[in-house]
Design a protein around this motif. Structure first.
Motif, PDB file in Angstrom:
ATOM      1  N   CYS A  64     -10.230  -3.740  -1.836  1.00 14.74           N
ATOM      2  CA  CYS A  64      -9.949  -2.409  -1.867  1.00 14.74           C
ATOM      3  C   CYS A  64      -9.023  -2.257  -1.102  1.00 14.74           C
ATOM      4  O   CYS A  64      -8.393  -1.488  -0.773  1.00 14.74           O
ATOM      5  CB  CYS A  64     -10.932  -1.753  -1.868  1.00 14.74           C
ATOM      6  N   ILE A  65      -8.662  -2.820   0.267  1.00 12.55           N
ATOM      7  CA  ILE A  65      -8.601  -2.955   1.261  1.00 12.55           C
ATOM      8  C   ILE A  65      -6.766  -3.127   1.656  1.00 12.55           C
ATOM      9  O   ILE A  65      -6.040  -2.734   1.885  1.00 12.55           O
ATOM     10  CB  ILE A  65      -8.787  -3.511   2.634  1.00 12.55           C
ATOM     11  N   THR A  67      -5.228  -3.615  -1.580  1.00 12.78           N
ATOM     12  CA  THR A  67      -4.281  -2.860  -2.501  1.00 12.78           C
ATOM     13  C   THR A  67      -3.834  -2.194  -1.549  1.00 12.78           C
ATOM     14  O   THR A  67      -1.963  -1.346  -1.548  1.00 12.78           O
ATOM     15  CB  THR A  67      -5.018  -2.544  -3.223  1.00 12.78           C
ATOM     16  N   THR A  68      -4.299  -1.278  -0.514  1.00 15.93           N
ATOM     17  CA  THR A  68      -3.549  -0.850  -0.121  1.00 15.93           C
ATOM     18  C   THR A  68      -2.562  -0.867   1.265  1.00 15.93           C
ATOM     19  O   THR A  68      -1.472  -0.417   1.825  1.00 15.93           O
ATOM     20  CB  THR A  68      -4.484   0.395   1.050  1.00 15.93           C
ATOM     21  N   TRP A  69      -2.042  -2.647   1.780  1.00 19.20           N
ATOM     22  CA  TRP A  69      -1.253  -2.956   2.763  1.00 19.20           C
ATOM     23  C   TRP A  69      -0.108  -3.348   1.380  1.00 19.20           C
ATOM     24  O   TRP A  69       0.847  -3.721   2.371  1.00 19.20           O
ATOM     25  CB  TRP A  69      -1.777  -4.074   3.318  1.00 19.20           C
ATOM     26  N   ASN A  71       2.858  -3.701  -1.764  1.00 17.48           N
ATOM     27  CA  ASN A  71       3.225  -2.985  -3.196  1.00 17.48           C
ATOM     28  C   ASN A  71       2.676  -3.134  -4.584  1.00 17.48           C
ATOM     29  O   ASN A  71       3.173  -2.406  -5.250  1.00 17.48           O
ATOM     30  CB  ASN A  71       4.659  -2.164  -3.010  1.00 17.48           C
ATOM     31  N   ALA A  76      -2.247  -7.748  -4.345  1.00 21.14           N
ATOM     32  CA  ALA A  76      -3.437  -8.271  -3.935  1.00 21.14           C
ATOM     33  C   ALA A  76      -3.727  -8.989  -4.215  1.00 21.14           C
ATOM     34  O   ALA A  76      -5.098  -9.329  -3.433  1.00 21.14           O
ATOM     35  CB  ALA A  76      -3.315  -6.348  -4.179  1.00 21.14           C
ATOM     36  N   SER A  80      -6.201 -11.199  -1.943  1.00 20.58           N
ATOM     37  CA  SER A  80      -7.079 -10.772  -1.799  1.00 20.58           C
ATOM     38  C   SER A  80      -8.373 -12.289  -1.938  1.00 20.58           C
ATOM     39  O   SER A  80      -8.719 -13.073  -1.736  1.00 20.58           O
ATOM     40  CB  SER A  80      -7.895 -10.032  -3.202  1.00 20.58           C
TER      41      SER A  80
END
Length: 96
Positions: A64-65, A67-69, A71, A76, A80
């Motif tokens: 989750c974290i 994916t915000t960082w 594009n 991601a 991860s």
């Protein structure tokens, strides 16, 4: 082995140096016995369970974290996987 080689003449070492070699061998055995004593101490069960729970939370939160960082979704997934795999590997190595 050392004494046998002294008698045959392979080692022509003065006595003070030879006693120092025996002293270092004795120190090595002492440190080995200390290390063996430490390995017989059991790891605290609550600490191990806490580490496992934190690793599970990390496994769930990291995607989750990340994916915000980034594009792209595949970046991601890669980041991860690297983080989670590294921490789980270190944990499993420490268990042994």
């Amino acid at each position: 082995l050392i004494i046998e080689n002294m008698d045959t003449g392979v080692l022509t070492v003065p006595a003070p140096i030879l006693t120092r070699a025996f002293q270092e061998i004795a120190n090595g055995m002492l440190h080995f016995q200390d290390a063996m004593r430490i390995t017989n101490i059991p790891f605290p069960f609550p600490y191990a369970q806490t580490c496992d729970c934190l690793l599970l939370m990390h496994w769930l939160v990291v995607p989750c974290i990340v994916t915000t960082w980034v594009n792209h979704v595949w970046w991601a997934a890669v980041f991860s996987f690297i983080q989670v795999f590294t921490l789980w590997t270190l944990n499993l190595i420490a268990v042994e």
